[in-house]
Design a protein around this motif. Structure first.
Motif, PDB file in Angstrom:
ATOM      1  N   HIS A 138      25.960   6.663  80.918  1.00  0.00           N
ATOM      2  CA  HIS A 138      26.603   6.184  79.695  1.00  0.00           C
ATOM      3  C   HIS A 138      26.995   7.355  78.790  1.00  0.00           C
ATOM      4  CE1 HIS A 138      24.507   2.002  80.169  1.00  0.00           C
ATOM      5  NE2 HIS A 138      25.556   2.152  80.958  1.00  0.00           N
ATOM      6  N   ALA A 139      26.211   8.414  78.792  1.00  0.00           N
ATOM      7  CA  ALA A 139      26.584   9.612  78.029  1.00  0.00           C
ATOM      8  C   ALA A 139      27.838  10.256  78.618  1.00  0.00           C
ATOM      9  CB  ALA A 139      25.426  10.611  78.022  1.00  0.00           C
ATOM     10  N   ALA A 140      27.961  10.197  79.952  1.00  0.00           N
ATOM     11  CA  ALA A 140      29.166  10.724  80.599  1.00  0.00           C
ATOM     12  C   ALA A 140      30.394   9.912  80.199  1.00  0.00           C
ATOM     13  CB  ALA A 140      28.990  10.722  82.114  1.00  0.00           C
ATOM     14  N   ILE A 141      30.244   8.587  80.083  1.00  0.00           N
ATOM     15  CA  ILE A 141      31.356   7.749  79.632  1.00  0.00           C
ATOM     16  C   ILE A 141      31.757   8.138  78.212  1.00  0.00           C
ATOM     17  CG2 ILE A 141      32.023   5.383  79.050  1.00  0.00           C
ATOM     18  CD1 ILE A 141      30.250   4.416  81.340  1.00  0.00           C
ATOM     19  N   ALA A 142      30.761   8.372  77.361  1.00  0.00           N
ATOM     20  CA  ALA A 142      31.062   8.827  76.004  1.00  0.00           C
ATOM     21  C   ALA A 142      31.782  10.172  76.019  1.00  0.00           C
ATOM     22  CB  ALA A 142      29.776   8.931  75.183  1.00  0.00           C
TER      23      ALA A 142
ATOM     24  N   LEU B 101      34.424   3.646  71.810  1.00  0.00           N
ATOM     25  CA  LEU B 101      32.968   3.529  71.762  1.00  0.00           C
ATOM     26  C   LEU B 101      32.532   2.101  71.456  1.00  0.00           C
ATOM     27  CD1 LEU B 101      31.719   6.732  69.874  1.00  0.00           C
ATOM     28  CD2 LEU B 101      32.115   6.391  72.310  1.00  0.00           C
ATOM     29  N   GLY B 102      33.227   1.458  70.519  1.00  0.00           N
ATOM     30  CA  GLY B 102      32.814   0.133  70.099  1.00  0.00           C
ATOM     31  C   GLY B 102      33.084  -0.959  71.101  1.00  0.00           C
ATOM     32  N   SER B 103      34.093  -0.788  71.939  1.00  0.00           N
ATOM     33  CA  SER B 103      34.475  -1.850  72.875  1.00  0.00           C
ATOM     34  C   SER B 103      33.968  -1.621  74.294  1.00  0.00           C
ATOM     35  CB  SER B 103      35.999  -1.992  72.904  1.00  0.00           C
ATOM     36  OG  SER B 103      36.608  -0.768  73.285  1.00  0.00           O
ATOM     37  N   MET B 104      33.375  -0.463  74.568  1.00  0.00           N
ATOM     38  CA  MET B 104      32.976  -0.152  75.943  1.00  0.00           C
ATOM     39  C   MET B 104      31.912  -1.123  76.454  1.00  0.00           C
ATOM     40  SD  MET B 104      33.785   1.788  78.433  1.00  0.00           S
ATOM     41  CE  MET B 104      34.709   3.038  77.544  1.00  0.00           C
ATOM     42  N   GLY B 105      30.893  -1.410  75.639  1.00  0.00           N
ATOM     43  CA  GLY B 105      29.847  -2.326  76.076  1.00  0.00           C
ATOM     44  C   GLY B 105      30.371  -3.720  76.324  1.00  0.00           C
ATOM     45  N   THR B 106      31.256  -4.205  75.440  1.00  0.00           N
ATOM     46  CA  THR B 106      31.848  -5.534  75.622  1.00  0.00           C
ATOM     47  C   THR B 106      32.738  -5.568  76.854  1.00  0.00           C
ATOM     48  OG1 THR B 106      31.804  -5.864  73.229  1.00  0.00           O
ATOM     49  CG2 THR B 106      33.224  -7.312  74.503  1.00  0.00           C
TER      50      THR B 106
ATOM     51  N   LEU C  26      33.578  -7.552  82.359  1.00  0.00           N
ATOM     52  CA  LEU C  26      33.873  -7.204  83.755  1.00  0.00           C
ATOM     53  C   LEU C  26      32.654  -7.303  84.659  1.00  0.00           C
ATOM     54  CD1 LEU C  26      36.177  -4.080  83.218  1.00  0.00           C
ATOM     55  CD2 LEU C  26      36.877  -6.428  83.704  1.00  0.00           C
ATOM     56  N   GLY C  27      31.479  -7.516  84.069  1.00  0.00           N
ATOM     57  CA  GLY C  27      30.260  -7.562  84.870  1.00  0.00           C
ATOM     58  C   GLY C  27      29.848  -6.206  85.386  1.00  0.00           C
ATOM     59  N   LEU C  28      30.200  -5.148  84.638  1.00  0.00           N
ATOM     60  CA  LEU C  28      29.881  -3.783  85.043  1.00  0.00           C
ATOM     61  C   LEU C  28      28.933  -3.164  84.016  1.00  0.00           C
ATOM     62  CD1 LEU C  28      33.447  -2.556  86.065  1.00  0.00           C
ATOM     63  CD2 LEU C  28      31.611  -3.291  87.597  1.00  0.00           C
ATOM     64  N   PRO C  29      28.066  -2.241  84.455  1.00  0.00           N
ATOM     65  CA  PRO C  29      27.108  -1.610  83.522  1.00  0.00           C
ATOM     66  C   PRO C  29      27.755  -0.512  82.684  1.00  0.00           C
ATOM     67  CG  PRO C  29      26.781  -0.720  85.713  1.00  0.00           C
ATOM     68  CD  PRO C  29      27.851  -1.781  85.848  1.00  0.00           C
ATOM     69  N   LEU C  30      28.750  -0.879  81.865  1.00  0.00           N
ATOM     70  CA  LEU C  30      29.452   0.092  81.036  1.00  0.00           C
ATOM     71  C   LEU C  30      28.863   0.111  79.629  1.00  0.00           C
ATOM     72  CD1 LEU C  30      33.180  -0.640  82.008  1.00  0.00           C
ATOM     73  CD2 LEU C  30      31.638   1.065  82.977  1.00  0.00           C
ATOM     74  N   ASP C  31      28.663   1.278  79.100  1.00  0.00           N
ATOM     75  CA  ASP C  31      28.200   1.445  77.729  1.00  0.00           C
ATOM     76  C   ASP C  31      28.336   2.925  77.382  1.00  0.00           C
ATOM     77  OD1 ASP C  31      27.254   0.844  75.229  1.00  0.00           O
ATOM     78  OD2 ASP C  31      25.500  -0.255  75.948  1.00  0.00           O
ATOM     79  N   ILE C  32      27.999   3.282  76.166  1.00  0.00           N
ATOM     80  CA  ILE C  32      28.095   4.685  75.738  1.00  0.00           C
ATOM     81  C   ILE C  32      26.774   5.132  75.136  1.00  0.00           C
ATOM     82  CG2 ILE C  32      30.586   4.611  75.381  1.00  0.00           C
ATOM     83  CD1 ILE C  32      28.429   4.700  72.316  1.00  0.00           C
TER      84      ILE C  32
ATOM     85  N   ASP D 115      16.783   2.719  76.011  1.00  0.00           N
ATOM     86  CA  ASP D 115      18.129   3.259  76.213  1.00  0.00           C
ATOM     87  C   ASP D 115      18.166   4.777  76.139  1.00  0.00           C
ATOM     88  OD1 ASP D 115      19.150   0.746  76.543  1.00  0.00           O
ATOM     89  OD2 ASP D 115      19.877   0.548  74.479  1.00  0.00           O
ATOM     90  N   LEU D 116      17.120   5.399  75.612  1.00  0.00           N
ATOM     91  CA  LEU D 116      17.065   6.863  75.550  1.00  0.00           C
ATOM     92  C   LEU D 116      16.403   7.471  76.770  1.00  0.00           C
ATOM     93  CD1 LEU D 116      15.972   7.396  71.826  1.00  0.00           C
ATOM     94  CD2 LEU D 116      18.278   7.340  72.766  1.00  0.00           C
ATOM     95  N   ASP D 117      15.795   6.644  77.605  1.00  0.00           N
ATOM     96  CA  ASP D 117      15.057   7.142  78.767  1.00  0.00           C
ATOM     97  C   ASP D 117      16.043   7.640  79.824  1.00  0.00           C
ATOM     98  OD1 ASP D 117      13.523   7.443  81.150  1.00  0.00           O
ATOM     99  OD2 ASP D 117      12.021   6.072  80.328  1.00  0.00           O
ATOM    100  N   PRO D 118      16.032   8.937  80.142  1.00  0.00           N
ATOM    101  CA  PRO D 118      17.006   9.456  81.109  1.00  0.00           C
ATOM    102  C   PRO D 118      16.694   9.084  82.558  1.00  0.00           C
ATOM    103  CG  PRO D 118      15.511  11.200  80.443  1.00  0.00           C
ATOM    104  CD  PRO D 118      15.146   9.994  79.623  1.00  0.00           C
TER     105      PRO D 118
END
Length: 676
Positions: A490-494, A560-565, A570-576, A479-482
């Motif tokens: 995901h950093a942009a979403i954060a 932050l806590g609910s973005m991944g869920t 939604l079936g989308l690659p969302l995370d922070i 997850d740290l690999d850019p």
């Protein structure tokens, strides 16, 4: 078909028609309308051709003149003057629903109202662009070419004047009603203490209109001008200005802004109507009629615009939100060495807490909870942790940009005349922000990593337990690999979440002030009995000063806590991805793998953390600065000169961008100013 041929065809239809339907006029406007709405030059040429035709062809001139009189005189004009382009008494959310409904299903057309006929003639939503682009002098050429003096239109002119008189009275009554709204009186109590100009203007206008009507009946009656009415209208506008200025201290709401916008619109429209009624300035009537015509076209074209509705009714609220964020942002700027060291200690404290928060996030993942329960657990971990950071007066580095952006916007506005002083002030501020941001990130990361190392080593070798498996460790490193992961998106979403948390903080700070929340809490009896009055008073004071920050941190944690869920559902690659948490995850993963990471993996992970942090900061700062500038209605155009000045400063004293000088004076906060 050529321009002249189209005009002649439309004029022939107008001359031949004996009814007063708007179709013939719509055809004439269609012949004038350019293909591109912004092509004002084309419209100018066509209108001059129309003026020439009217001057050369008496039958066209007479036909158009008579048709216009029938079109206007047979319909109710009042609503065109009093309603078009003016917000109704329904509230901003009701207005939003109505406009949205009219976009989907247009309102009913009523032929007996000039307001609806006007909308039929200028049916294109961009007609106001070319109408406004045509100089007033060109419209006056068409007006003069119709030679109204040739016909007998005194009766029609009298009817229009009576409609304008009625419109002035309606607008005046509405101004009085809005001026007595409880929310307006609450925010400006002087309205009750002294004679309200919102009421006296109606009395003065009624007297003026009675004398005006008497002059229409008996021309020998002496006419009095409307100067007294205009003085009272100016006093009403002064009260609106005072309300906007006091909003910085007293707060503001959407409903209060809606009332002030309605008042401004009614006052401006009443002035336009009075301009058309003033007999002492009859020679200027055509010029004023042209200006009024342009206002009506634009207002009718944009009557269903949702963007205009929110732009006019949230500007003051947005300014107050960014103002409160800007005042908070002053605490995130270290101008001298002592403040810089204090920021480092504050950031180190936050890094310690984040080290434990990262562990709780990992342990929660191991529980394999249901998605929504897991999202709740993640959210509470983030929210309560961030709130604890604030309560202990620690600092999360990435929350700084959303706050300092408003401070930078205030400096741009304060030195808005441009020049050397403006750029020097900005360079000083950006330099201070850069070194503060640097030491805050250094403090967060520099303590989060040792904390995570200490916890992981204690658990592994002290307790003999494995809380982070090698599989989980590899996942954390991936997850740290850019490059091979979505770490940067995901950093942009954060970063977006950070920006939103800044707005939420400003919103609740404004809400605490405007709704008098601390004063109302202080009146509750049971907390006073439970805590005692002195202690409860200190709690209320704390809430007054910190409600926005606590709410911003709480909702930031929720995001932050609910973005991944949310992405999973939604079936989308969302995370922070957050720089401080990512650095802690690197430490936990390294211990889980017994530090058996190749140099390539170490390098990629460290680069990934740096890029995640840069993305967090860039996104949140850019969004916050954009909103801060827009809320103040200012535009900064000296970007290249600013970059050059920053480069010169960096080459001359690069250390000042990382370490605060010992003898630097404390920076003076820009004084908040009000838009409009």
């Amino acid at each position: 078909m050529t321009q002249n041929a189209s005009l002649e065809s439309a004029l022939q239809r107008i001359t031949a028609t004996q009814d007063a339907t708007p179709d013939a006029m719509a055809d004439l406007i269609a012949a004038i309308r350019p293909r591109r709405a912004d092509d004002g030059e084309y419209a100018v040429n066509v209108l001059r051709s129309l003026a020439f035709l009217l001057s050369q062809r008496p039958e066209f001139r007479r036909g158009l003149r008579d048709y216009l009189m029938r079109l206007i005189g047979t319909r109710r004009q009042l609503h065109l003057y009093t309603d078009t382009g003016i917000l109704s008494n329904e509230g901003v959310w009701s207005a939003f629903r109505r406009r949205l409904g009219e976009k989907l299903l247009p309102g009913e057309y009523r032929d007996g109202y000039l307001k609806d006929v006007f909308g039929q003639v200028f049916a294109r939503k961009d007609d106001h662009l070319w109408v406004g682009a045509v100089p007033d002098a060109v419209w006056l050429e068409v007006w003069q070419a119709m030679q109204f003096g040739e016909g007998q239109h005194e009766r029609d002119a009298r009817n229009t004047r009576l409609e304008l008189l009625e419109a002035a009275q309606v607008l005046s009554y509405r101004i009085s009603a809005i001026g007595l709204e409880p929310e307006l009186v609450r925010n400006h109590p002087a309205i009750e203490q002294f004679e309200s100009p919102f009421l006296t203007q109606n009395v003065a206008l009624r007297d003026y209109l009675e004398r005006y009507k008497a002059c229409l009946v008996d021309p020998t009656v002496a006419h009095e001008d409307d100067s007294h009415v205009r003085i009272l209208l100016s006093q009403c506008e002064e009260i609106i200005g005072k309300l906007r200025k006091t909003a910085a201290q007293e707060g503001v709401s959407v409903s209060l802004t809606y009332l002030m916008v309605r008042l401004q619109q009614h006052l401006a429209r009443l002035r336009l109507v009075l301009d058309l009624l003033a007999p002492e300035q009859a020679q200027q009537l055509p010029e004023r009629a042209v200006r009024f015509f342009k206002v009506l076209v634009e207002a009718d074209n944009r009557k269903t615009s949702l963007r205009d509705l929110f732009a006019t009714n949230t500007d003051l609220l947005a300014l107050q939100i960014t103002e409160h964020a800007g005042r908070t942002g002053e605490h995130y700027i270290a101008s001298n060495r002592s403040e810089w060291k204090a920021m480092a200690k504050s950031a180190m404290g936050a890094g310690l807490i984040v080290g434990f928060m990262a562990l709780l996030k990992i342990l929660t993942t191991k529980l394999k909870l249901a998605p929504l329960i897991e999202a709740f657990a993640f959210s509470m971990n983030y929210s309560l942790g961030f709130m604890l950071v604030h309560v202990l007066h620690f600092t999360i580095a990435t929350k700084q940009p959303a706050m300092t952006a408003a401070r930078i916007a205030a400096t741009i506005e304060q030195h808005g005349v441009g020049g050397k002083n403006r750029l020097d002030a900005l360079v000083d501020l950006i330099e201070a922000v850069a070194r503060t941001q640097f030491v805050a990130i250094l403090g967060n990361v520099g303590v989060a990593i040792p904390t995570a190392f200490a916890i992981a080593l204690t658990v592994k070798y002290g307790l003999g337990e494995v809380w982070v498996t090698p599989e989980k460790a590899l996942h954390l490193l991936h997850d740290l690999d850019p490059i091979r992961s979505l770490a940067l998106p995901h950093a942009a979403i954060a970063g977006c979440c950070l920006f939103l948390s800044g707005l939420i903080s400003g919103y609740y700070d404004n809400k605490a002030v405007y709704n008098r929340i601390p004063e109302r809490l202080l009146q509750l009896r049971w907390p006073r009995r439970l805590f005692g009055f002195p202690r409860w008073q200190r709690i209320c004071t704390y809430i007054e000063n910190n409600l926005g920050a606590l709410a911003g941190n709480f909702f930031f944690g929720i995001m932050l806590g609910s973005m991944g869920t949310l992405g999973f559902l939604l079936g989308l690659p969302l995370d922070i991805r957050h720089i401080t948490f990512s650095s802690a995850y690197l430490a936990y993963a390294a211990v889980a793998l017994d530090f058996q990471l190749g140099w390539q993996l170490w390098t990629m992970s460290i680069v990934g953390i740096a890029l995640i942090g840069l993305t967090n900061l860039a996104v949140s700062f850019s969004l916050a600065l954009f909103v801060a500038l827009r809320s103040r209605r200012i535009r900064f155009v000296d970007g290249s000169a600013l970059v050059l000045r920053l480069l010169q400063r960096f080459l001359r004293s690069p250390q000042r961008f990382f370490i605060a000088p010992k003898d630097a004076p404390a920076m003076t906060a820009a004084q908040p100013t009000q838009a409009g």
